[in-house]
Design a protein around this motif. Structure first.
Motif, PDB file in Angstrom:
ATOM      1  N   PHE A 131      14.313 -42.401 101.926  1.00 17.95           N
ATOM      2  CA  PHE A 131      15.394 -41.306 101.792  1.00 17.95           C
ATOM      3  C   PHE A 131      14.867 -40.067 101.640  1.00 17.95           C
ATOM      4  CE2 PHE A 131      17.098 -44.972  99.765  1.00 17.95           C
ATOM      5  CZ  PHE A 131      18.112 -45.235 100.577  1.00 17.95           C
ATOM      6  N   MET A 132      13.509 -39.970 101.981  1.00 20.55           N
ATOM      7  CA  MET A 132      12.537 -38.579 101.814  1.00 20.55           C
ATOM      8  C   MET A 132      12.236 -38.042 103.380  1.00 20.55           C
ATOM      9  SD  MET A 132      12.422 -37.795  98.519  1.00 20.55           S
ATOM     10  CE  MET A 132      11.298 -36.548  98.413  1.00 20.55           C
ATOM     11  N   THR A 133      12.078 -36.694 103.307  1.00 18.23           N
ATOM     12  CA  THR A 133      11.657 -36.138 104.540  1.00 18.23           C
ATOM     13  C   THR A 133      10.284 -35.319 104.390  1.00 18.23           C
ATOM     14  OG1 THR A 133      13.757 -35.941 105.379  1.00 18.23           O
ATOM     15  CG2 THR A 133      12.008 -34.527 106.491  1.00 18.23           C
ATOM     16  N   PRO A 134       9.147 -35.540 105.025  1.00 12.99           N
ATOM     17  CA  PRO A 134       7.748 -35.003 104.749  1.00 12.99           C
ATOM     18  C   PRO A 134       8.288 -33.239 104.560  1.00 12.99           C
ATOM     19  CG  PRO A 134       7.482 -36.515 106.302  1.00 12.99           C
ATOM     20  CD  PRO A 134       8.986 -36.464 106.023  1.00 12.99           C
ATOM     21  N   GLY A 135       7.676 -32.686 103.518  1.00 12.16           N
ATOM     22  CA  GLY A 135       7.815 -31.325 103.223  1.00 12.16           C
ATOM     23  C   GLY A 135       8.951 -31.169 102.314  1.00 12.16           C
ATOM     24  N   ASP A 136       9.699 -32.154 101.848  1.00 11.81           N
ATOM     25  CA  ASP A 136      10.702 -31.905 100.716  1.00 11.81           C
ATOM     26  C   ASP A 136      10.095 -31.545  99.499  1.00 11.81           C
ATOM     27  OD1 ASP A 136      12.749 -33.013 102.227  1.00 11.81           O
ATOM     28  OD2 ASP A 136      12.903 -34.710 101.177  1.00 11.81           O
ATOM     29  N   ILE A 137      10.521 -30.463  98.751  1.00 12.84           N
ATOM     30  CA  ILE A 137      10.005 -29.719  97.458  1.00 12.84           C
ATOM     31  C   ILE A 137      10.659 -30.821  96.319  1.00 12.84           C
ATOM     32  CG2 ILE A 137       9.683 -27.794  95.972  1.00 12.84           C
ATOM     33  CD1 ILE A 137      10.092 -26.203  98.597  1.00 12.84           C
ATOM     34  N   LEU A 138       9.661 -30.943  95.586  1.00 12.13           N
ATOM     35  CA  LEU A 138       9.883 -32.212  94.166  1.00 12.13           C
ATOM     36  C   LEU A 138      10.335 -31.323  92.998  1.00 12.13           C
ATOM     37  CD1 LEU A 138       7.279 -34.801  95.167  1.00 12.13           C
ATOM     38  CD2 LEU A 138       9.403 -34.721  95.940  1.00 12.13           C
ATOM     39  N   GLY A 139      10.822 -32.167  92.057  1.00  7.38           N
ATOM     40  CA  GLY A 139      11.031 -31.622  90.782  1.00  7.38           C
ATOM     41  C   GLY A 139      12.312 -31.193  90.411  1.00  7.38           C
ATOM     42  N   HIS A 140      12.709 -31.357  89.380  1.00  2.60           N
ATOM     43  CA  HIS A 140      14.184 -30.994  88.703  1.00  2.60           C
ATOM     44  C   HIS A 140      14.038 -30.642  87.205  1.00  2.60           C
ATOM     45  CE1 HIS A 140      13.802 -35.519  88.282  1.00  2.60           C
ATOM     46  NE2 HIS A 140      14.476 -35.352  87.048  1.00  2.60           N
ATOM     47  N   GLU A 141      13.202 -30.236  86.727  1.00  5.50           N
ATOM     48  CA  GLU A 141      13.237 -30.070  85.135  1.00  5.50           C
ATOM     49  C   GLU A 141      12.421 -28.620  84.937  1.00  5.50           C
ATOM     50  OE1 GLU A 141      12.628 -34.447  83.512  1.00  5.50           O
ATOM     51  OE2 GLU A 141      11.021 -33.053  82.911  1.00  5.50           O
ATOM     52  N   PRO A 142      13.198 -27.666  85.228  1.00  2.00           N
ATOM     53  CA  PRO A 142      12.696 -26.115  85.089  1.00  2.00           C
ATOM     54  C   PRO A 142      13.122 -25.217  84.115  1.00  2.00           C
ATOM     55  CG  PRO A 142      14.513 -25.990  86.863  1.00  2.00           C
ATOM     56  CD  PRO A 142      14.398 -27.594  86.162  1.00  2.00           C
ATOM     57  N   ILE A 143      12.060 -24.515  83.688  1.00  2.00           N
ATOM     58  CA  ILE A 143      12.440 -23.232  82.782  1.00  2.00           C
ATOM     59  C   ILE A 143      11.890 -21.972  83.480  1.00  2.00           C
ATOM     60  CG2 ILE A 143      10.577 -23.645  81.194  1.00  2.00           C
ATOM     61  CD1 ILE A 143      12.225 -22.705  78.851  1.00  2.00           C
ATOM     62  N   GLY A 144      12.667 -20.780  83.422  1.00  3.50           N
ATOM     63  CA  GLY A 144      12.081 -19.663  83.908  1.00  3.50           C
ATOM     64  C   GLY A 144      12.407 -18.650  83.556  1.00  3.50           C
ATOM     65  N   ILE A 145      12.219 -17.416  84.458  1.00  2.00           N
ATOM     66  CA  ILE A 145      13.087 -16.124  84.389  1.00  2.00           C
ATOM     67  C   ILE A 145      13.922 -15.852  85.472  1.00  2.00           C
ATOM     68  CG2 ILE A 145      12.409 -13.490  83.905  1.00  2.00           C
ATOM     69  CD1 ILE A 145      11.455 -15.678  81.675  1.00  2.00           C
ATOM     70  N   VAL A 146      14.973 -15.317  85.279  1.00  3.71           N
ATOM     71  CA  VAL A 146      15.845 -14.940  86.502  1.00  3.71           C
ATOM     72  C   VAL A 146      15.180 -13.731  87.119  1.00  3.71           C
ATOM     73  CG1 VAL A 146      17.991 -13.937  87.105  1.00  3.71           C
ATOM     74  CG2 VAL A 146      17.764 -15.767  85.301  1.00  3.71           C
ATOM     75  N   GLU A 147      14.938 -13.869  88.352  1.00  3.99           N
ATOM     76  CA  GLU A 147      14.356 -12.674  89.382  1.00  3.99           C
ATOM     77  C   GLU A 147      15.642 -11.911  89.862  1.00  3.99           C
ATOM     78  OE1 GLU A 147      10.757 -12.042  90.423  1.00  3.99           O
ATOM     79  OE2 GLU A 147      10.742 -12.767  88.053  1.00  3.99           O
ATOM     80  N   GLU A 148      16.617 -12.674  90.353  1.00  4.76           N
ATOM     81  CA  GLU A 148      17.672 -12.048  91.223  1.00  4.76           C
ATOM     82  C   GLU A 148      18.909 -12.902  90.951  1.00  4.76           C
ATOM     83  OE1 GLU A 148      18.087 -10.731  96.113  1.00  4.76           O
ATOM     84  OE2 GLU A 148      16.403 -11.927  95.310  1.00  4.76           O
ATOM     85  N   VAL A 149      20.100 -12.412  91.202  1.00  5.53           N
ATOM     86  CA  VAL A 149      21.152 -13.048  91.336  1.00  5.53           C
ATOM     87  C   VAL A 149      22.150 -12.538  92.453  1.00  5.53           C
ATOM     88  CG1 VAL A 149      21.177 -13.258  88.639  1.00  5.53           C
ATOM     89  CG2 VAL A 149      22.356 -11.227  89.695  1.00  5.53           C
ATOM     90  N   GLY A 150      22.939 -13.613  92.664  1.00  7.84           N
ATOM     91  CA  GLY A 150      23.993 -13.185  93.748  1.00  7.84           C
ATOM     92  C   GLY A 150      25.298 -12.344  93.089  1.00  7.84           C
ATOM     93  N   SER A 151      26.058 -11.832  93.960  1.00 11.41           N
ATOM     94  CA  SER A 151      27.054 -10.828  93.655  1.00 11.41           C
ATOM     95  C   SER A 151      28.189 -11.453  92.692  1.00 11.41           C
ATOM     96  CB  SER A 151      27.902 -10.195  95.072  1.00 11.41           C
ATOM     97  OG  SER A 151      28.253 -11.136  95.740  1.00 11.41           O
TER      98      SER A 151
END
Length: 396
Positions: free
Chosen positions: A51-71
């Motif tokens: 069910f994967m495609t080469p180049g798929d970016i992995l991971g689903h447990e992030p913490i971080g800093i907001v850089e930009e938001v939509g309207s």
């Protein structure tokens, strides 16, 4: 940016990929400061490769800093510190309003017949680029991200993305009565945290079962009564040992935190391996039928729980090949609850436990902290259970 990409069975690499950008008015882009390596990522590493495609970016447990938001994202601004739940949910549909964010009707992957889209988790769940990366585009950012205070290290809050709500829901679904007993099969990150939460919420006795020495010792240090599977000739001997500690009945509830990684049918394992070597048109249907049907842990849970007790399944299962012992389930009058964690349903309940006193031990929950550049080594180490690896955090 740098990101961890899937390239094939047991082949993950750190590649340079395009930076994410705002695509919808409800998007945000965050700069990831830490991202966890989850047991379910190992399913992609080997079992779910069709069910994967080469180049798929992995991971689903992030913490971080907001850089930009939509309207249309009004609750966040650049500079805010956030944890991002592993599922993508809108917060306003029928399912979200009912606390079932993993069934979000706005992001359901209807073409595959699946629930809410997930970060970094196969075409079955939307093929959304994942969080083991320097930056992450967050759809439905008007609802999903959880704002957290500045100051404490990432370890204090990062587990709100998956580990904490998954373990919390497992315990909630187990519905252990006050002063009751609980057995947890599998003491990986989710099983370990479920034991901690159950004890914090009043379970009188918690029995933890595994076969990895480091996991057993880690749980034992936190008051869990541990059982080493290697010490028993078969499942029945283990069941009898725990029944002897519960007035001959078995525990009030059992959490199966093993799922796909359970040891079981050799035929199923052969089919899983074969599916990864077939053309994609054939491998997908075969994997859906056989990829995760090794039900040894679930059968043990059914045998172990007392009559009238509750089974809580948090280990990931799928496939259709192995039948369930329906007569036993019916005769023992067992209640069974399962499903992926509805993160935002539980996050407010969990927050009071993320205090300076750290009752759940989140500050030292990670066994390894590695730079993102060492992701291939991290995956191999976690898959092979090397160097006492139980929970790995990666930092860009």
């Amino acid at each position: 940016m740098k990101a961890v990409t899937w390239q094939g069975k047991r082949d993950v690499r750190v590649d340079t990929v395009p930076d994410p950008r705002i695509e919808q008015p409800t998007d945000a882009v965050i700069r990831v400061t830490s991202s966890g390596l989850c047991g379910s990522d190992l399913h992609l590493y080997e079992v779910l490769t069709p069910f994967m495609t080469p180049g798929d970016i992995l991971g689903h447990e992030p913490i971080g800093i907001v850089e930009e938001v939509g309207s249309e994202v009004t609750g966040l601004k650049p500079g805010d510190r956030v944890v991002v739940p592993f599922q993508i949910s809108c917060g306003h549909c029928f399912m979200c309003a009912g606390g079932l964010q993993t069934q979000c009707e706005t992001t359901q992957v209807t073409g595959e017949g699946m629930g809410a889209a997930l970060f970094g988790y196969t075409r079955l769940y939307g093929a959304v680029p994942g969080a083991q990366a320097e930056y992450l585009r967050v759809p439905q950012a008007q609802y999903g991200p959880i704002k957290i205070p500045e100051g404490p290290a990432d370890d204090r809050f990062v587990y709100l993305s998956d580990v904490l709500p998954t373990a919390w829901q497992a315990v909630a679904y187990a519905d252990v009565p006050a002063g009751g007993t609980l057995a947890v099969l599998g003491l990986g990150p989710i099983g370990d945290m479920a034991c901690r939460i159950a004890r914090a919420r009043g379970a009188e006795r918690v029995f933890g079962i595994d076969l990895v020495p480091e996991r057993l010792e880690r749980a034992r240090r936190r008051g869990v009564e541990t059982y080493d599977l290697r010490s028993f000739d078969d499942e029945k001997a283990l069941v009898h040992a725990i029944r002897d500690e519960t007035d001959g009945r078995g525990p009030d509830a059992v959490i199966d935190a093993v799922g796909t990684e359970a040891h079981g049918s050799a035929v199923a394992r052969l089919a899983q391996q074969a599916s990864t070597m077939l053309p994609r048109m054939l491998s997908g249907p075969l994997a859906e039928r056989f990829s995760v049907d090794r039900l040894a842990a679930l059968h043990t849970a059914i045998e172990l729980v007392r009559r009238g007790g509750t089974l809580s399944l948090t280990g990931v299962y799928g496939g259709t090949a192995d039948p369930l012992p329906m007569l036993t389930l019916f005769d023992k009058q067992i209640q069974m609850r399962m499903g992926q964690a509805n993160v935002r349903r539980w996050s407010d309940d969990i927050m009071p436990y993320l205090t300076d006193e750290d009752p759940l031990g989140v500050d030292d929950f990670a066994t390894h902290r590695l730079p993102l550049s060492e992701a291939p080594h991290a995956y191999e180490m976690f898959q092979c259970k090397q160097d006492g690896a139980i929970k790995i955090l990666m930092r860009p």
